[in-house]
Design an enzyme around this catalytic site. Structure first.
Site, PDB file in Angstrom:
ATOM      1  N   ALA A  90     -34.926 -89.190 -27.743  1.00 48.51           N
ATOM      2  CA  ALA A  90     -34.224 -89.232 -29.023  1.00 48.51           C
ATOM      3  C   ALA A  90     -35.253 -88.976 -30.126  1.00 48.51           C
ATOM      4  O   ALA A  90     -36.452 -89.123 -29.901  1.00 48.51           O
ATOM      5  CB  ALA A  90     -33.582 -90.602 -29.200  1.00 48.51           C
ATOM      6  N   GLY A 113     -34.224 -90.307 -23.938  1.00 44.75           N
ATOM      7  CA  GLY A 113     -32.966 -89.587 -24.100  1.00 44.75           C
ATOM      8  C   GLY A 113     -33.007 -88.214 -23.439  1.00 44.75           C
ATOM      9  O   GLY A 113     -31.964 -87.659 -23.090  1.00 44.75           O
ATOM     10  N   GLU A 153     -32.199 -88.935 -19.951  1.00 47.76           N
ATOM     11  CA  GLU A 153     -30.785 -89.333 -19.917  1.00 47.76           C
ATOM     12  C   GLU A 153     -29.881 -88.109 -20.027  1.00 47.76           C
ATOM     13  O   GLU A 153     -28.814 -88.061 -19.418  1.00 47.76           O
ATOM     14  CB  GLU A 153     -30.506 -90.320 -21.061  1.00 47.76           C
ATOM     15  CG  GLU A 153     -31.195 -91.658 -20.815  1.00 47.76           C
ATOM     16  CD  GLU A 153     -31.043 -92.620 -21.976  1.00 47.76           C
ATOM     17  OE1 GLU A 153     -31.442 -92.248 -23.098  1.00 47.76           O
ATOM     18  OE2 GLU A 153     -30.525 -93.722 -21.768  1.00 47.76           O
ATOM     19  N   GLU A 208     -38.730 -96.061 -23.183  1.00 47.51           N
ATOM     20  CA  GLU A 208     -38.176 -96.822 -24.315  1.00 47.51           C
ATOM     21  C   GLU A 208     -38.752 -98.228 -24.435  1.00 47.51           C
ATOM     22  O   GLU A 208     -38.931 -98.742 -25.535  1.00 47.51           O
ATOM     23  CB  GLU A 208     -36.645 -96.906 -24.188  1.00 47.51           C
ATOM     24  CG  GLU A 208     -35.903 -95.651 -24.614  1.00 47.51           C
ATOM     25  CD  GLU A 208     -35.754 -94.643 -23.491  1.00 47.51           C
ATOM     26  OE1 GLU A 208     -36.498 -94.724 -22.485  1.00 47.51           O
ATOM     27  OE2 GLU A 208     -34.887 -93.753 -23.618  1.00 47.51           O
TER      28      GLU A 208
HETATM   29  N1  3HC Z   1     -39.173 -88.460 -31.905  1.00 46.21           N
HETATM   30  C1  3HC Z   1     -39.752 -88.015 -33.031  1.00 46.21           C
HETATM   31  N2  3HC Z   1     -41.006 -87.508 -33.078  1.00 46.21           N
HETATM   32  C2  3HC Z   1     -41.678 -87.456 -31.936  1.00 46.21           C
HETATM   33  C3  3HC Z   1     -41.144 -87.911 -30.722  1.00 46.21           C
HETATM   34  C4  3HC Z   1     -39.826 -88.433 -30.732  1.00 46.21           C
HETATM   35  N3  3HC Z   1     -39.231 -88.859 -29.621  1.00 46.21           N
HETATM   36  N4  3HC Z   1     -42.067 -87.739 -29.757  1.00 46.21           N
HETATM   37  C5  3HC Z   1     -43.135 -87.188 -30.343  1.00 46.21           C
HETATM   38  N5  3HC Z   1     -42.908 -87.015 -31.659  1.00 46.21           N
HETATM   39  C6  3HC Z   1     -43.811 -86.412 -32.639  1.00 46.21           C
HETATM   40  C7  3HC Z   1     -45.063 -87.234 -32.846  1.00 46.21           C
HETATM   41  O1  3HC Z   1     -44.871 -88.221 -33.824  1.00 46.21           O
HETATM   42  C8  3HC Z   1     -46.064 -86.189 -33.254  1.00 46.21           C
HETATM   43  O2  3HC Z   1     -45.825 -85.916 -34.618  1.00 46.21           O
HETATM   44  P1  3HC Z   1     -47.038 -85.492 -35.581  1.00 46.21           P
HETATM   45  O3  3HC Z   1     -47.600 -84.251 -34.989  1.00 46.21           O
HETATM   46  O4  3HC Z   1     -46.388 -85.331 -36.897  1.00 46.21           O
HETATM   47  O5  3HC Z   1     -48.005 -86.648 -35.534  1.00 46.21           O
HETATM   48  C9  3HC Z   1     -45.628 -84.966 -32.476  1.00 46.21           C
HETATM   49  O6  3HC Z   1     -44.274 -85.199 -32.082  1.00 46.21           O
HETATM   50  C10 3HC Z   1     -46.438 -84.715 -31.223  1.00 46.21           C
HETATM   51  O7  3HC Z   1     -46.472 -85.917 -30.481  1.00 46.21           O
HETATM   52  P2  3HC Z   1     -47.803 -86.365 -29.719  1.00 46.21           P
HETATM   53  O8  3HC Z   1     -48.956 -86.299 -30.635  1.00 46.21           O
HETATM   54  O9  3HC Z   1     -47.503 -87.670 -29.083  1.00 46.21           O
HETATM   55  O10 3HC Z   1     -47.925 -85.208 -28.640  1.00 46.21           O
HETATM   56  P3  3HC Z   1     -48.427 -85.264 -27.148  1.00 46.21           P
HETATM   57  O11 3HC Z   1     -48.346 -83.868 -26.665  1.00 46.21           O
HETATM   58  O12 3HC Z   1     -49.695 -86.007 -27.039  1.00 46.21           O
HETATM   59  O13 3HC Z   1     -47.340 -86.134 -26.348  1.00 46.21           O
HETATM   60  C11 3HC Z   1     -45.138 -86.833 -25.698  1.00 46.21           C
HETATM   61  C12 3HC Z   1     -46.029 -85.670 -26.208  1.00 46.21           C
HETATM   62  C13 3HC Z   1     -45.581 -87.252 -24.293  1.00 46.21           C
HETATM   63  C14 3HC Z   1     -43.729 -86.329 -25.673  1.00 46.21           C
HETATM   64  C15 3HC Z   1     -45.295 -88.038 -26.668  1.00 46.21           C
HETATM   65  O14 3HC Z   1     -45.101 -87.589 -27.979  1.00 46.21           O
HETATM   66  C16 3HC Z   1     -44.318 -89.150 -26.436  1.00 46.21           C
HETATM   67  O15 3HC Z   1     -44.538 -89.966 -25.562  1.00 46.21           O
HETATM   68  N6  3HC Z   1     -43.228 -89.192 -27.230  1.00 46.21           N
HETATM   69  C17 3HC Z   1     -42.295 -90.286 -27.211  1.00 46.21           C
HETATM   70  C18 3HC Z   1     -41.386 -90.201 -26.032  1.00 46.21           C
HETATM   71  C19 3HC Z   1     -40.386 -91.315 -26.105  1.00 46.21           C
HETATM   72  O16 3HC Z   1     -40.712 -92.455 -26.356  1.00 46.21           O
HETATM   73  N7  3HC Z   1     -39.114 -90.971 -25.862  1.00 46.21           N
HETATM   74  C20 3HC Z   1     -38.070 -91.939 -25.941  1.00 46.21           C
HETATM   75  C21 3HC Z   1     -37.564 -91.982 -27.343  1.00 46.21           C
HETATM   76  S1  3HC Z   1     -36.401 -93.268 -27.589  1.00 46.21           S
HETATM   77  C22 3HC Z   1     -34.994 -92.707 -26.888  1.00 46.21           C
HETATM   78  O17 3HC Z   1     -34.959 -91.647 -26.330  1.00 46.21           O
HETATM   79  C23 3HC Z   1     -33.816 -93.628 -27.043  1.00 46.21           C
HETATM   80  C24 3HC Z   1     -32.693 -93.210 -26.159  1.00 46.21           C
HETATM   81  O18 3HC Z   1     -32.769 -93.877 -24.938  1.00 46.21           O
HETATM   82  C25 3HC Z   1     -31.352 -93.549 -26.785  1.00 46.21           C
END
Ligand code: 3HC
Length: 667
Positions: free
Chosen positions: A62, A101, A104, A124
């Site tokens: 998400a 997400g 999912e 998450e």
């Molecule tokens: N939403 C918004 N922004 C995100 C994001 C997300 N899910 N994931 C990454 N970003 C942004 C980062 O803030 C960063 O922004 P910036 O360049 O402005 O600082 C940019 O994307 C690049 O991210 P990273 O520096 O972390 O890049 P990497 O290549 O090192 O890693 C990744 C990529 C493994 C995808 C890592 O970003 C990550 O782990 N992201 C989060 C994944 C996550 O937690 N997903 C679950 C979200 S919650 C959800 O899905 C709820 C659902 O169940 C309803």
């Protein structure tokens, strides 16, 4: 460029997501997916749908930046529902990371194919959340309860090979041929028809839930999300009808989403990434090449620092003054690696590989070819100036000269060289091979490319690097002393070390101020004159109580280093206190919070006012990764906002602490 672009290949409608950098499910992506599916279902010529992503990754979750903001676009759950209930088979083609997400979304697709390097997971829990798009109910239907429980509770992604084993993906594509392989696979799936995950039974044993809770009781202390995730897994096991389980998941998700823990953990997600950004520095600044690192000092700190580089394949020359100390230091590095190998973290060959790129030396002259030299010698300005003066004459032009000082003035150290622009602070935290924080201290004359290179090398060795300005103790230790001073004062007013420490550990810190002092050693910086007793610490040292290292400090320790309150230490404190003319009184836990934690927040504001930290969130990063501040409380500055500036200022005024102007202005 649209976020989701539909295209046709024969009977297959291909939906390509393009939402850089990580294809997060922003509202326009959800709209694009929903619209694309509508088109596919309405067109009789379309027999199947393929979902694939452009860029570096499949959908990584998400869009976290949308959380807490007014809803826009299609509802995520409605989109998922439509995909799962689609009358035509839908295939997800996965590369990069299918996370949260994103996974999912893949789980409501009827079939999944991935490249071998792909990673799949539901992280998450690390954001204080749970997979709220049906992940907790669909994963157990695909991979079974045991694996699903592990995945949701720990949040670690699994490899494509494991995903294939567990049935999370149906096929592997070629590493570079995903588009073609997935299309061929989608064509095969047309004949198989839709396979909604919701119709599959939950398999596996629910006993895993209690096992995970027992195994992780310590690690999860204070956290809400792991338990909420596991309650959802229990709901999956208890409800044959997925809609009943989804109801539980929704309730648990909403609770977490509206709570302070997830807000804190989401704050930290962005804070950690923000910390890497240096204000006022060109993004494309050319970095210096770091091929070989020199470390001066083979003690605990120097050894730990060296390991960071060796583990990443960067050769290290480590210098000590005496052969015996050098041998001991190198021996400790080897032993640490061998211990890790025994736990399966490295192979024997890897250990030998890392030791093979370590060059022990007794001469600073051997640092001449190093691109970065980190000094980790005794914390004394004279000693450091002497070392830097010598390095100036030895190191090649352009080498970065870094000090691991934890308090001292980096500008003064830099002034002992003819190249202050190449000097920077690299403050590692003990144990340096484990702790994630690196304070990068920017001197007045530190060159921009030196700063940028130091931040980049910090990232390369797996640290979270934060820029700090020159001041006594930088960000972390400067705030630490604002905790330690009142903690000692509270002893004089009647609190015990155990009471103060307990308030801190119940707050979520790994240890309290006195446990930390005992661990560090009470004799560090002690003047070593047992007749000169000016502080409780002097009194304890005079009585031979040096901390954990000799089994007695503020506490007594058994051979396993388990602490118990010490009658002798309490008597020493009492004797010292009785001389201070302070009346002994009952101290409440609330007062301990106000006197030891609020001054830290206040100091954070002063640090910002003086420009010694770039932003408040950097201070939070320092305290979470360097001192174990509980991440679910979001660091001292985030926590200070939750407590409220007004409440903090009132308490600080009451306790006679000088309040930072910017904090008072906020109250
Ligand atoms: N939403 C918004 N922004 C995100 C994001 C997300 N899910 N994931 C990454 N970003 C942004 C980062 O803030 C960063 O922004 P910036 O360049 O402005 O600082 C940019 O994307 C690049 O991210 P990273 O520096 O972390 O890049 P990497 O290549 O090192 O890693 C990744 C990529 C493994 C995808 C890592 O970003 C990550 O782990 N992201 C989060 C994944 C996550 O937690 N997903 C679950 C979200 S919650 C959800 O899905 C709820 C659902 O169940 C309803």
């Amino acid at each position: 460029m649209q976020s989701v672009t539909p295209s046709r290949d024969g009977e297959i409608l291909i939906l390509t997501v393009n939402n850089p950098p990580v294809n997060a499910l922003s509202w326009h992506v959800r709209d694009g997916l929903g619209d694309g599916l509508d088109v596919a279902l309405a067109d009789d010529g379309v027999k199947g749908v393929l979902l694939i992503c452009d860029g570096q990754t499949f959908i990584a979750g998400a869009d976290i930046s949308e959380f807490g903001k007014p809803a826009q676009g299609r509802n995520f759950l409605d989109v998922l529902d439509a995909f799962e209930k689609a009358s035509k088979p839908v295939v997800a083609a996965i590369h990069g990371t299918a996370l949260g997400g994103g996974l999912e979304t893949a789980l409501v697709c009827h079939y999944r194919i991935a490249v071998p390097s792909a990673k799949l997971g539901v992280p998450e829990v690390k954001l204080g959340l749970l997979p709220g798009g049906g992940g907790t109910q669909r994963l157990p239907r695909v991979v079974g309860i045991e694996q699903a429980a592990i995945m949701v509770a720990h949040g670690e992604p699994i490899s494509a090979a494991k995903a294939l084993d567990f049935g999370l993906i149906d096929a592997l594509a070629g590493e570079t041929t995903l588009a073609a392989d997935a299309l061929a696979f989608a064509k095969e799936c047309v004949a198989k028809g839709p396979r909604p995950t919701r119709d599959r039974p939950v398999t596996g044993e629910i006993a895993i839930v209690e096992k995970l809770k027992a195994e992780n009781a310590r690690k999860w202390k204070g956290f809400e999300a792991p338990y909420a995730n596991l309650r959802c897994i229990e709901a999956a096991a208890a409800n044959a009808n997925i809609d009943d389980g989804l109801k539980v998941e929704r309730e648990e998700f909403v609770k977490l989403m509206s709570g302070s823990q997830s807000a804190a953990q989401r704050h930290m997600f962005f804070a950690e990434r923000q910390a890497a950004k240096i204000d006022g520095l060109a993004k494309d600044i050319a970095l210096r090449d770091i091929k070989r690192v020199g470390v001066i000092g083979a003690g605990t700190m120097g050894g730990g620092i060296s390991m960071n580089f060796l583990s990443k394949g960067i050769p290290v020359t480590i210098v000590e003054m005496a052969q015996e100390n050098l041998d001991r230091g190198v021996g400790v590095i080897r032993k640490n690696y061998e211990n890790s190998a025994a736990k399966g973290r490295f192979t024997t060959e890897q250990v030998e590989g890392m030791m093979g790129i370590l060059t022990p030396s007794l001469s600073l002259d051997d640092l001449a070819d190093c691109d970065l030299v980190i000094e980790a010698v005794y914390e004394s300005m004279d000693v450091k100036k002497d070392v830097f003066g010598k390095l100036d004459g030895i190191c090649k032009a352009g080498a970065i000269l870094a000090s691991n000082t934890s308090y001292l003035d980096v500008d003064e150290i830099a002034a002992s060289t003819s190249r202050p622009q190449d000097v920077v602070g690299m403050h590692f935290f003990s144990p340096a091979n484990v702790m994630k924080l690196l304070e990068v201290v920017r001197g007045e004359k530190t060159a921009d490319d030196v700063l940028a290179t130091t931040m980049a090398i910090g990232k390369k060795i797996g640290k979270v690097a934060v820029v700090a300005g020159v001041c006594h103790g930088f960000i972390g230790n400067r705030m630490l002393s604002q905790r330690q001073i009142p903690a000692n004062q509270l002893l004089m007013e009647g609190a015990t070390p155990a009471q103060i420490d307990k308030v801190h550990t119940e707050f979520g810190m790994p240890m309290g101020p006195f446990q930390m002092s005992d661990l560090a050693g009470l004799d560090i910086g002690w003047h070593r004159d047992p007749t000169r007793i000016e502080t409780v610490r002097d009194a304890l040292c005079a009585a031979g109580r040096f901390g954990q290292k000799n089994g007695k400090g503020f506490y007594d320790y058994d051979e396993k280093r388990v602490a118990t309150p010490s009658a002798e230490a309490l008597a020493i404190i009492e004797e010292f206190r009785s001389k201070s003319n302070l009346a002994k009184r009952d101290i409440t836990d609330q007062e301990i919070i106000e006197r030891t934690l609020y001054p830290m927040v206040n100091e954070g504001y002063l640090i910002l006012e003086e420009g010694k930290a770039q932003r408040a969130s950097d201070i939070d990063v320092v305290w979470i990764y360097g001192y174990g501040w509980p991440i679910y409380r979001g660091g001292p500055m985030f926590w200070g906002d939750l407590e409220g500036a007004k409440k903090i200022v009132e308490a600080l005024d009451r306790h006679g602490v000088k309040v930072a102007d910017s904090l008072r202005a906020k109250a």
